[in-house]
Enzyme design. Structure first.
Site, PDB file in Angstrom:
ATOM      1  N   LYS A  54       0.595  -0.887  -0.134  1.00 46.56           N
ATOM      2  CA  LYS A  54       0.099  -0.050  -0.100  1.00 46.56           C
ATOM      3  C   LYS A  54       1.278   1.042  -0.167  1.00 46.56           C
ATOM      4  CE  LYS A  54      -3.624  -2.499   2.184  1.00 46.56           C
ATOM      5  NZ  LYS A  54      -4.582  -2.584   3.947  1.00 46.56           N
ATOM      6  N   GLN A 100      -4.961  -1.580   9.919  1.00 46.99           N
ATOM      7  CA  GLN A 100      -4.502  -2.459   9.507  1.00 46.99           C
ATOM      8  C   GLN A 100      -5.284  -4.113  10.150  1.00 46.99           C
ATOM      9  OE1 GLN A 100      -3.298  -3.434   5.795  1.00 46.99           O
ATOM     10  NE2 GLN A 100      -3.828  -5.711   5.421  1.00 46.99           N
ATOM     11  N   ASP A 123     -11.613   2.790   4.499  1.00 45.43           N
ATOM     12  CA  ASP A 123     -11.044   1.905   3.927  1.00 45.43           C
ATOM     13  C   ASP A 123     -12.851   1.638   4.142  1.00 45.43           C
ATOM     14  OD1 ASP A 123      -9.803   0.040   3.819  1.00 45.43           O
ATOM     15  OD2 ASP A 123      -8.946  -0.317   5.918  1.00 45.43           O
TER      16      ASP A 123
END
Ligand code: NAD
Length: 295
Positions: A54, A100, A123
């Protein structure tokens, strides 16, 4: 192989090219690039590798990405406190904040995720963003679901009036994708069925799918006999399986038995190189959007 390949890696590259220009325009106007902060807890190899890819993708398009690490011993209060500090821009401007997953089992994951402000939730997990998506006015769409829809639109796979079957009902993939497919407009207007671990006659339901998405985490779950000839098959699963012939002793596979399904399907996405790169591309797009909304 009869099926056409849904090449997520190539599409992600094209999306990055567009994003690079948009990021540059943003940076010129605002005086700094968009900024993404990723919270990485513990030392799980898979998580560290996802975070690394990422950050590398962010760098390729000019987004400033910082990884903030917390030890595996951190408790829920400490992680909530960290996310709150990031939200106050104490580690520099944090346009997008991402935690994460998975978090260590002693952590209350929901509480940590809920600490991410809705307007920085790149997200798309915050209840406000989930609610906006369910009302058909999406803001931050969960990246993997957005990536699957984008992949099908790009390939010209028609969804309107078609039967989309999704295996998996997670908040991260299955549910938001069902909302996207059932929504109005491009990449939507489908008739949607969600299957899960309690579904009866999975194979029979899958055989009725014009679009079949597997998001489970079980290698070889979808076999050729479960696929309608000509269907578009999208493989979200990521599974590491032993492979003595590989230098590392293992390799990544999806949930779909690629070789046999590729002889029946009209379209198929590979693993790796399918949904994974698009998930990352959608994260970058969400980060730019978060930065733009903030300005
Ligand atoms: P999850 O564990 O939250 O959900 C799995 C779902 O599969 C559940 O809804 C469960 O009911 C269903 N399921 C389990 N066994 C089943 C069975 N035998 N038949 C039918 N349904 C069954 O997982 P998730 O977070 O949604 O991820 C699913 C997979 O996708 C994992 O392999 C994960 O690594 C992968 N993933 C990939 C990306 C990507 O970028 N490519 C992103 C997220 C997740």
């Amino acid at each position: 192989m009869k099926a056409r390949l849904l090449d997520g890696k190539a599409l992600a590259g094209r999306i990055e090219d567009t994003l690079r220009d948009e990021v540059q325009t943003f940076a010129k106007m605002v005086g700094r690039p968009p900024r993404l902060v990723v919270v990485l807890v513990g030392e799980m190899a898979a998580s560290a590798s996802y975070v690394k890819s990422k950050a590398a993708a962010a760098a390729r398009v000019g987004i400033d990405a910082e990884v903030v690490r917390a030890p595996v011993t951190a408790d829920t209060e400490q992680l909530v406190g960290l996310v709150e500090a990031l939200s106050r821009d104490e580690h520099g401007p944090a346009d997008g904040i991402l935690v994460q997953l998975p978090l260590p089992t002693h952590i209350d994951t929901q509480r940590v995720l809920d600490a991410v402000p809705a307007e920085r939730d790149v997200d798309g997990f915050h209840p406000e963003n989930a609610g906006l998506l369910s009302q058909g006015r999406p803001r931050f769409v969960p990246c993997t679901a957005a990536g699957v829809q984008r992949m099908l639109i790009d390939a010209g796979v028609e969804t309107a009036g078609k039967h989309a079957v999704i295996i998996g009902r997670s908040d991260i993939v299955g549910k938001p994708l069902a909302l996207l497919f059932a929504g109005r407009g491009k990449g939507g207007d489908a008739t949607v069925t969600i299957c899960h671990s309690r579904s009866e006659d999975l194979a029979g339901i899958c055989r009725k799918a014009d679009i079949l998405v597997a998001a489970v985490g079980k290698p070889g779950l979808v076999t050729a006999g479960m696929v309608k000839p000509g269907a578009a098959v999208v493989d979200v699963g990521i599974n590491r399986v032993a492979d003595p012939s590989a230098a590392s002793g293992s390799r990544l596979v999806g949930d779909v038995d690629f070789a046999s399904v590729a002889e029946v399907a009209g379209w198929i996405s590979p693993v790796p190189g399918g949904v994974g790169p698009l998930t990352v591309a959608m994260l970058l797009a969400n980060t730019l959007l978060a930065a733009e909304l903030r300005m």
